[in-house]
Every structure is written in C-alpha cells, then in structure tokens.
Scaffold this motif. Structure first.
Motif, short mmCIF file in Angstrom:
data_model
loop_
_atom_site.label_atom_id
_atom_site.label_comp_id
_atom_site.label_asym_id
_atom_site.label_seq_id
_atom_site.Cartn_x
_atom_site.Cartn_y
_atom_site.Cartn_z
N GLY A 181 30.00 49.39 39.48
CA GLY A 181 30.83 50.56 39.71
C GLY A 181 31.64 50.49 40.99
N ALA A 182 31.48 49.42 41.76
CA ALA A 182 32.22 49.27 43.02
C ALA A 182 33.72 49.15 42.73
CB ALA A 182 31.73 48.05 43.78
N ASP A 184 35.96 47.57 44.56
CA ASP A 184 36.51 46.29 44.99
C ASP A 184 35.37 45.37 45.39
OD1 ASP A 184 35.69 47.26 47.50
OD2 ASP A 184 37.70 47.89 48.05
N LEU A 185 35.71 44.12 45.69
CA LEU A 185 34.68 43.15 46.05
C LEU A 185 33.97 43.52 47.34
CD1 LEU A 185 36.51 39.84 45.08
CD2 LEU A 185 34.39 40.71 44.05
N ALA A 186 34.69 44.11 48.28
CA ALA A 186 34.05 44.52 49.53
C ALA A 186 32.95 45.53 49.25
CB ALA A 186 35.09 45.08 50.50
N GLY A 187 33.24 46.49 48.39
CA GLY A 187 32.23 47.49 48.04
C GLY A 187 31.08 46.89 47.27
N TYR A 188 31.36 45.97 46.40
CA TYR A 188 30.30 45.28 45.65
C TYR A 188 29.34 44.59 46.60
CZ TYR A 188 28.20 42.29 42.03
OH TYR A 188 27.31 41.66 41.19
N VAL A 189 29.89 43.86 47.56
CA VAL A 189 29.05 43.10 48.49
C VAL A 189 28.25 44.04 49.40
CG1 VAL A 189 29.17 41.59 50.51
CG2 VAL A 189 30.37 40.98 48.42
N ARG A 190 28.85 45.14 49.83
CA ARG A 190 28.09 46.10 50.65
C ARG A 190 26.88 46.62 49.90
NH1 ARG A 190 33.22 47.82 52.42
NH2 ARG A 190 33.28 49.44 50.82
N ARG A 191 27.06 46.95 48.65
CA ARG A 191 25.94 47.46 47.86
C ARG A 191 24.88 46.38 47.66
NH1 ARG A 191 28.71 51.28 43.11
NH2 ARG A 191 30.31 52.21 44.45
N LEU A 192 25.31 45.17 47.35
CA LEU A 192 24.37 44.07 47.09
C LEU A 192 23.60 43.68 48.35
CD1 LEU A 192 23.32 41.94 45.04
CD2 LEU A 192 25.15 40.45 45.86
N ALA A 193 24.29 43.62 49.48
CA ALA A 193 23.65 43.16 50.72
C ALA A 193 22.56 44.10 51.19
CB ALA A 193 24.71 42.99 51.81
N ALA A 194 22.59 45.34 50.76
CA ALA A 194 21.57 46.31 51.14
C ALA A 194 20.28 46.16 50.32
CB ALA A 194 22.11 47.73 50.98
N LEU A 195 20.32 45.30 49.31
CA LEU A 195 19.18 45.13 48.42
C LEU A 195 18.35 43.92 48.82
CD1 LEU A 195 21.07 45.65 45.04
CD2 LEU A 195 19.76 47.36 46.33
N PRO A 196 17.05 43.92 48.50
CA PRO A 196 16.22 42.76 48.83
C PRO A 196 16.38 41.64 47.81
CG PRO A 196 14.89 44.44 47.77
CD PRO A 196 16.25 45.04 47.94
N PRO A 282 42.56 44.79 32.93
CA PRO A 282 41.52 44.18 33.76
C PRO A 282 40.14 44.38 33.14
CG PRO A 282 43.07 45.38 35.13
CD PRO A 282 43.42 45.72 33.71
N LEU A 283 39.30 43.36 33.27
CA LEU A 283 37.96 43.41 32.69
C LEU A 283 36.98 44.18 33.55
CD1 LEU A 283 37.77 39.67 31.54
CD2 LEU A 283 38.39 41.67 30.18
N ASN A 284 37.30 44.37 34.83
CA ASN A 284 36.42 45.08 35.77
C ASN A 284 37.29 45.91 36.70
OD1 ASN A 284 35.19 42.15 35.26
ND2 ASN A 284 33.48 43.52 35.60
N PRO A 285 36.70 46.92 37.35
CA PRO A 285 37.48 47.68 38.34
C PRO A 285 37.81 46.85 39.58
CG PRO A 285 35.19 48.43 38.28
CD PRO A 285 35.38 47.52 37.11
N TYR A 286 37.05 45.80 39.83
CA TYR A 286 37.31 44.88 40.94
C TYR A 286 37.68 43.52 40.35
CZ TYR A 286 32.50 43.77 39.70
OH TYR A 286 31.36 43.45 38.99
N THR A 287 38.25 42.64 41.16
CA THR A 287 38.63 41.30 40.68
C THR A 287 37.38 40.43 40.60
OG1 THR A 287 39.24 40.78 42.96
CG2 THR A 287 41.02 41.34 41.46
N SER A 288 36.77 40.41 39.45
CA SER A 288 35.46 39.78 39.29
C SER A 288 35.59 38.27 39.18
CB SER A 288 34.77 40.32 38.04
OG SER A 288 33.59 39.58 37.77
N GLY A 289 35.12 37.57 40.21
CA GLY A 289 35.06 36.11 40.16
C GLY A 289 33.96 35.62 39.26
N ALA A 290 33.05 36.51 38.87
CA ALA A 290 31.97 36.12 37.98
C ALA A 290 32.41 36.10 36.53
CB ALA A 290 30.78 37.06 38.14
N GLY A 291 33.51 36.82 36.20
CA GLY A 291 33.88 36.85 34.79
C GLY A 291 35.14 37.61 34.47
N GLY A 292 36.10 37.66 35.36
CA GLY A 292 37.24 38.54 35.16
C GLY A 292 38.52 37.93 34.67
N LEU A 293 38.59 36.62 34.46
CA LEU A 293 39.87 35.99 34.17
C LEU A 293 40.22 35.95 32.69
CD1 LEU A 293 40.00 32.87 36.54
CD2 LEU A 293 41.34 34.98 36.72
N TYR A 294 41.52 36.04 32.43
CA TYR A 294 42.13 35.66 31.17
C TYR A 294 42.74 34.27 31.36
CZ TYR A 294 42.21 40.64 29.67
OH TYR A 294 41.89 41.93 29.32
N SER A 295 42.79 33.48 30.28
CA SER A 295 43.43 32.18 30.40
C SER A 295 43.78 31.64 29.02
CB SER A 295 42.52 31.19 31.15
OG SER A 295 43.23 30.02 31.52
#
Length: 423
Positions: A181-182, A184-196, A282-295
């Motif tokens: 639900g983040a 952007d990528l910055a928000g995604y990383v902030r949420r993830l970094a707070a987790l163990p 777009p496949l995600n609300p953020y530019t997902s390097g894990a799975g967001g590309l068309y090609s």
C-alpha cells in the motif's frame, strides 16, 4: 463452447505427456551447407507446433516466443490472439506484463552502480538506506536481537537477506505493515525497515520480492534518479528497448495482451486488478522493481544478449565482464543448503537462477543455464554453452485449481535444446 475444468484437466495431462514424448523422439537433422537455410526452419518446427498447440489445445489465449543463437537470425513464432475474446491476432511486438522478470533488470541496474563505484556488493545496506540501521532478528522465542552480520547488497541480490517469508510471527508483522500500500519505494522501504528479519542475513535462501524492492530504492538513492528514470536513461534507451516500462503509453495499449486466470467454474476469465481491466496501467502504486515492468520479446532479448555478451552489445558496454560472470555464477555455495528453495539442482547468482543439474529437473542442456520467470507465464533462459537465448511470453496467472492450463516452461526449454542440437 468452453469445456468444464475436468475435461480440460484430462486434455492437459494428455497434452503434456505427448509433448514430453515429442521432445524425446524428435530426430536430429543433418543438413549440409547447401541445405542450411531449410534446416534453420525445420529444426524449429516441433517448437512451433508446441506453441500452436498451447493455444489450440491447451487453452492459452496467445503466445510469443523467440530463440536467438549467436551468428543466426532470431527465430520468432506467434500464436493465438491478444484478447480473450479471440478477435485481435497475436503480434510479435505484443506487450506483456513480465512481473518477476523485472527482477533481473533491477539487478543489472544495481550492478551498473557497483561498476560505477557508487555502491559495493558487500556494503551494509544501512550505509545507503539509513532506515535499516536498527535492524533486528525476531527469534522463535519472540526475542529480538541484533543480526549476526550486516545486511548487504549481495544478500539482497541473492535472496539471502533473512526477510520474513513463509509463516511465523515475523511474517505476520510484515503482512500487517501493508507494504504494497506504500505510495512509492521510499515509503515501502520505511515500512519494511521497521520490521524484524526472520533469519540472520547470509544464512538461508528465501526468494522474496521485498529484497528487490529494497534494491530498487537503493538504485534511486545511489543514482539520484527515480528507478524509472534510471532504467530508461541508462538501460532501456541505450539498449534499444522502447516498449519496456512501468506503464504503456496510450498509443501502444492496443498491443497489451489480456491477462487471464482460471475461474472456479473451470472457465478462463480476465484476472483481477487494474492492469487487467485497463491494460497498460501501472501494476503497482509504486515503481515495483520486483514485478512492475511491461515488455516485449524483442526488448527482453536485447537485455539477454547484453548479458550473454559479457555486459556489452553493439559496441557499447553496460557492465564489466567480470561483473556479468559473477551474476551468472551460483552464489549459494557457502550455505548449508547451497541451492534455492525450489530445487536442489538449482542455484542462484546475482539476480538470476543458475541450473546446476538440468537433468535432475527434467531439463535438457548443460549446467550453467541461467534465467527466471514471471508470475503470468513468462519465461527466459540464457545458455552460455550454446551461446543462445530463449524467451516465451504468455499471459496467464496459474492457480492450483482443477482444469488449470498446463505449465509451459519445461517442455519449452527442452524443445529449444532439441532445436539447438539440430544443426
């Protein structure tokens, strides 16, 4: 009239068995120099029949496949349609959601920045993303402790980061954090970094998209550009990949293939999500390097040719040769289980799976083949021994339900190897 799931399942089993027999029995053609042009076509006839059958008999809406071998023009075959209604014929330049085939692209971007000297493979990720400075491991007894070693760029590239997957309290905390639900990528990383973490970094292979999202944010921080801008300016435009991106321009959206899944009633239907209802969105609300590309097949072939060429293509260098060699080499040898969670015959390099024993997985060809797949039935392999590349693009999200479409990857890879052997 559409078949019910049980009839489709019976036909899919028979179809897969017939394909396996075909792969074993296809004869080797021995064409002389005066027959070389004909032999180049003949050797791919079994593969082309397989692709046609994947549409006509197995039920896929449409497919595009490309096989390239050094010194030869690529062989491309299209079958079926771009739409579930069956009105728009498939095109060689059709656009597909490649999902996890995005991950190798981001891995290349990270390695480019390593070659630039902006980051190091063994850098503590907190050096570049300070949000991870307080990282902890959640043990089975519920206690949190400092990790035994720093989380590094290498750990993220090899999926040995220790991020929570599978089951357990660490994963439940991750699910509650709503990473997807983040905005952007910055928000995604902030949420993830707070987790163990679930494991100490560098101890366990556990394939997970979150590791690549962290790498995507690392690209942004280290380059000073958005992930989209970096990929466009440093990779897609120079390589000649005009149809690859996180969204499809309005003028090209008619080339996007419908994405299907199997309904509970045993009938194909459009998958859920905005990119299914609005192809090219777009496949995600953020530019997902894990799975967001068309090609497209042609675009992705350019990336693969660069890697097979040791980091260079058409006189331009993108990666150092030794960097590509490390990318294509198994990096899991130091682990107690030096293979992926998917097979003891498969290792993992810096962003790509590495086949250690293809025969043990029912695959033909030599060890050292590398590649990956996407969730919606997209696949690619780079074969250094044959100096060849094969790409198969379909657009179906598998489900573990009765009557789902048969998987294409293994018979496709084997028919490619049969064709490569038939010079």
């Amino acid at each position: 009239m559409q078949e019910d799931g049980r009839a489709r399942a019976r036909r899919g089993i028979a179809w897969a068995a017939a394909l396996a027999l075909l792969a074993a029995l296809v004869p080797a053609w021995a064409g002389g120099d005066d027959a070389q042009a004909g032999a180049a076509d003949v050797r791919w006839q079994p593969l082309d029949r397989f692709l046609d059958d994947a549409v006509a008999d197995a039920g896929y809406v449409g497919v595009v496949a490309t096989v390239w071998q050094d010194g030869r023009p690529p062989h491309t075959h299209v079958a079926g349609t771009r739409d579930l209604a069956g009105r728009a014929p498939m095109r060689a330049d059709a656009i597909f959601r490649v999902y996890s085939m995005t991950k190798p692209v981001v891995s290349v971007a990270v390695l480019m920045l390593c070659d630039d000297g902006r980051i190091g493979l063994d850098d503590d990720i907190a050096r570049h993303l300070p949000e991870f400075a307080g990282l902890r491991v959640l043990d089975a007894d519920g206690t949190r402790r400092a990790p035994a070693r720093a989380l590094t760029v290498r750990h993220l590239l090899t999926h040995t980061s220790g991020l929570a997957i599978g089951d357990g309290p660490a994963l439940r905390l991750r699910e509650a954090a709503d990473l997807h639900g983040a905005p952007d990528l910055a928000g995604y990383v902030r949420r993830l970094a707070a987790l163990p973490l679930q494991h100490d970094p560098g101890t366990t292979f556990a394939y997970d998209g979150a590791a690549t999202e962290v790498l995507s944010r690392l690209v942004e921080v280290a380059s000073g550009q958005s992930l989209d801008a970096f990929l466009r300016t440093r990779l897609f435009a120079p390589l000649g990949m005009p149809d690859t991106g996180f969204a499809v321009p309005a003028a090209a959206r008619g080339r996007v293939v419908d994405i299907t899944t199997m309904g509970d009633d045993g009938r194909l239907r459009l998958a859920d999500g905005p990119s299914a209802t609005t192809p090219g969105a777009p496949l995600n609300p953020y530019t997902s390097g894990a799975g967001g590309l068309y090609s497209t097949a042609a675009d992705y072939l350019r990336l693969c040719r660069m890697l097979l060429g040791g980091g260079a293509l058409d006189g331009r260098r993108y990666l150092r040769e030794e960097t590509v060699a490390a990318m294509l080499r198994n990096q899991l040898g130091h682990l107690a289980q030096p293979h992926t969670q998917f097979s003891p015959a498969e290792g993992f390099g810096l962003g790509l799976a590495v086949q250690l024993d293809p025969a043990a997985r029912g695959r033909l060809g030599a060890p050292g083949q590398v590649g990956w797949s996407g969730a919606a039935s997209t696949h690619f392999v780079i074969d250094p021994a044959q100096h060849a590349i094969a790409i198969l693009l379909a657009q179906h999200l598998p489900r573990e339900v009765e009557g789902d479409l048969p998987r294409l990857a293994t018979p496709f890879y084997n028919l490619v190897q049969q064709g490569l052997a038939h010079d």
